[in-house]
Design a protein around this motif. Structure first.
Motif, PDB file in Angstrom:
ATOM      1  N   GLU B  50     -20.884 -10.624  48.409  1.00  0.00           N
ATOM      2  CA  GLU B  50     -19.733 -10.962  47.557  1.00  0.00           C
ATOM      3  C   GLU B  50     -19.569 -12.476  47.469  1.00  0.00           C
ATOM      4  N   PRO B  60     -16.057  -1.974  41.920  1.00  0.00           N
ATOM      5  CA  PRO B  60     -17.041  -1.438  42.884  1.00  0.00           C
ATOM      6  C   PRO B  60     -18.144  -0.602  42.244  1.00  0.00           C
ATOM      7  N   LEU B  91     -18.448  -3.450  54.674  1.00  0.00           N
ATOM      8  CA  LEU B  91     -17.245  -3.724  53.886  1.00  0.00           C
ATOM      9  C   LEU B  91     -16.054  -3.961  54.799  1.00  0.00           C
ATOM     10  N   ASP B  95     -11.966   1.558  52.775  1.00  0.00           N
ATOM     11  CA  ASP B  95     -11.101   1.784  51.619  1.00  0.00           C
ATOM     12  C   ASP B  95     -11.677   2.928  50.803  1.00  0.00           C
ATOM     13  N   TRP B  98     -12.363   2.270  47.110  1.00  0.00           N
ATOM     14  CA  TRP B  98     -13.509   1.375  46.922  1.00  0.00           C
ATOM     15  C   TRP B  98     -14.824   2.123  47.111  1.00  0.00           C
ATOM     16  N   SER B 101     -15.532   4.598  44.248  1.00  0.00           N
ATOM     17  CA  SER B 101     -15.979   3.922  43.015  1.00  0.00           C
ATOM     18  C   SER B 101     -17.404   3.381  43.179  1.00  0.00           C
ATOM     19  N   PHE B 102     -17.662   2.753  44.319  1.00  0.00           N
ATOM     20  CA  PHE B 102     -19.017   2.252  44.609  1.00  0.00           C
ATOM     21  C   PHE B 102     -20.033   3.396  44.533  1.00  0.00           C
ATOM     22  N   LEU B 127     -18.099  -8.122  52.783  1.00  0.00           N
ATOM     23  CA  LEU B 127     -18.763  -7.247  51.824  1.00  0.00           C
ATOM     24  C   LEU B 127     -20.207  -7.679  51.533  1.00  0.00           C
TER      25      LEU B 127
END
Lengths: 304, 304
Positions: B50, B60, B91, B95, B98, B101-102, B127
């Motif tokens: 990141e 994500p 990470l 979460d 997160w 979605s990832f 991250l």
């Protein structure tokens, strides 16, 4: 002047990439490796993050040695023959001393395990090391977690709790006499992946796992995967002489210390254990892991 | 209550591990995969951090898609058939949104490339995503960087500079009309690994690389590896219509934009290029990459 990722990789790691299974090593877009006829590819990845998996002041050589050993330990737990690895190294700056020292620790493991470094990616960021190991197994053979049968014996290799004691010493939580301290710190800093033992157990052990989260937690994975219970005899758990002065902590470290990387496995009744391994319990019907004494402990080390 | 690494991995990724080469997927100490008789294993690792490789506010799902695509691009550059991958995900906290979605971005790539997720490690920390890709090649065949011959043509797939333009748009450095902006941002956020093209080029291309550092830098790797020079014709470099309003920047992005993940390759004279590929220059004796016009640019993107 900053170095490029290419400079970093080539300079320190280029000599570590040769091995009998390696057709093409570091330098192109990918490496190319070969398996023997009838073999399957075995793979796993492990990450170490500064401040989570190792102390911020740990010497880079030790970080390199531990990162590879803990990843290679997963090959041992499958009974696989090592053929190669890649390392994704993220570090805050292109520090030549750091990378050189780190590469020396990696080089020791390449030689010790016969595990050439065939690829890598070096990036800038918070210190993080991911090691992806590659191994080979004869088709249809593997040490899995899920095969333990009621009546099997439960075994461990080596001695447990040393690494947790070594960590306690490094964190100034315990001060044994110097020889014991040196031995235990070494056990924490340079765990050995039990690759030869894993290959010896192929076709003999009904289930196996490496002890990375602590004996109770990892024996629990064998129990859960096999739909069985495990009873452990506290007095049978092998402890090193160096833990002699630790009192009650010795057993707690052996049960929950997460860094020994010995193997825990199950053998059918009548199957003899390899040298250096100790019977510590039995597979029973039911679920979970039961110890024959009460010990005040949380169950192993959990990430997050 | 914090989840364990096991919960995280299983819940979101367990459905992504099946594939024709997968004997055993996520859940044991290692995964087991098979190659076809006579095939070799091909492997590479790529890390994204990141703030270095992607913007801190990137969604994500996009991070997941890009991380896998950029790693899979190395398989394309070797001409390899994808068989699986592992992901080391670090990470800051567990979460659930997160990770979900990832995992959706990863799932898109699993389906798009036929690249099952066979292993992973989830740890707490800054991250960072490392993707280790695994592929297969017939023994003795590979697209390497070092085979370019004087007289070969130099080609690229697709159109160059789109991803750099998309990044410029996301960073508010350029505002084209909305349709063009949407197209270019998509090209940055969802680069496609040219896996089919790579396999088509096996046995035809004399050298190949994927464009991750920019055309000038990556063509330079082909030149250096082959001990040859490369001359490029600026006017021949394929640009998308969406770059029409960008003026001089369009060519600079095409030459140095590091995120297109198209393939650059060399073909012997007389060998016709696959559909969608463009001849942009020639291999000559000498060294380095020469462009036929003067452009004010640094040579590609360098980590560190």
């Amino acid at each position: 002047m900053p170095s490029t990722e290419f400079d970093l990789i080539y300079r320190h790691f280029a000599s570590l990439g040769a091995g009998p299974a390696v057709d093409l090593s570091v330098g192109d877009d990918c490496a190319i490796l070969k398996l023997e006829p009838g073999e399957r590819l075995v793979t796993s990845v492990d990450t170490m993050v500064e401040g989570v998996h190792f102390l911020p002041d740990m010497f880079p050589e030790i970080i390199g040695f531990r990162a590879v050993s803990t990843a290679a330990s997963d090959l041992a737990a499958m009974g696989a023959r090592p053929i190669g690895m890649t390392i994704a190294l993220t570090l805050p700056q292109a520090d030549d001393f750091w990378v050189h020292s780190f590469s020396e620790g990696v080089a020791e493991t390449v030689s010790l395990y016969g595990l050439p470094l065939v690829g890598g990616d070096t990036t800038r960021g918070p210190l993080t090391i991911s090691v992806n190991v590659l191994g080979a197994l004869p088709a249809g053979e593997a040490l899995l977690r899920d095969g333990a049968q009621v009546g099997d014996g439960v075994y461990v290799s080596g001695q447990l709790g040393d690494a947790a004691a070594g960590l306690a010493i490094l964190q100034d939580e315990w001060r044994p006499e110097p020889d014991a301290a040196a031995y235990l710190v070494e056990r924490y800093e340079r765990p050995r992946a039990r690759l030869e033992l894993g290959q010896q157990l192929l076709g003999r052990a009904t289930a196996a796992i490496d002890i990375s989260d602590g004996l109770l937690a990892d024996a629990g994975h064998i129990a859960a995967a096999g739909g069985v219970g495990i009873t452990l005899t506290a007095g049978a758990i092998p402890l090193s002489a160096a833990l002699g002065g630790a009192g009650d902590r010795a057993l707690r470290w052996a049960l929950t210390g997460g860094d020994d990387y010995e193997l825990c496995f199950t053998l059918p009744a009548g199957e003899s254990a390899p040298e250096g391994c100790t019977r510590i319990g039995e597979v029973v019907s039911g679920q979970g892991v039961q110890l024959d004494v009460d010990v005040d402990t949380d169950a192993g080390y959990q990430h997050f």
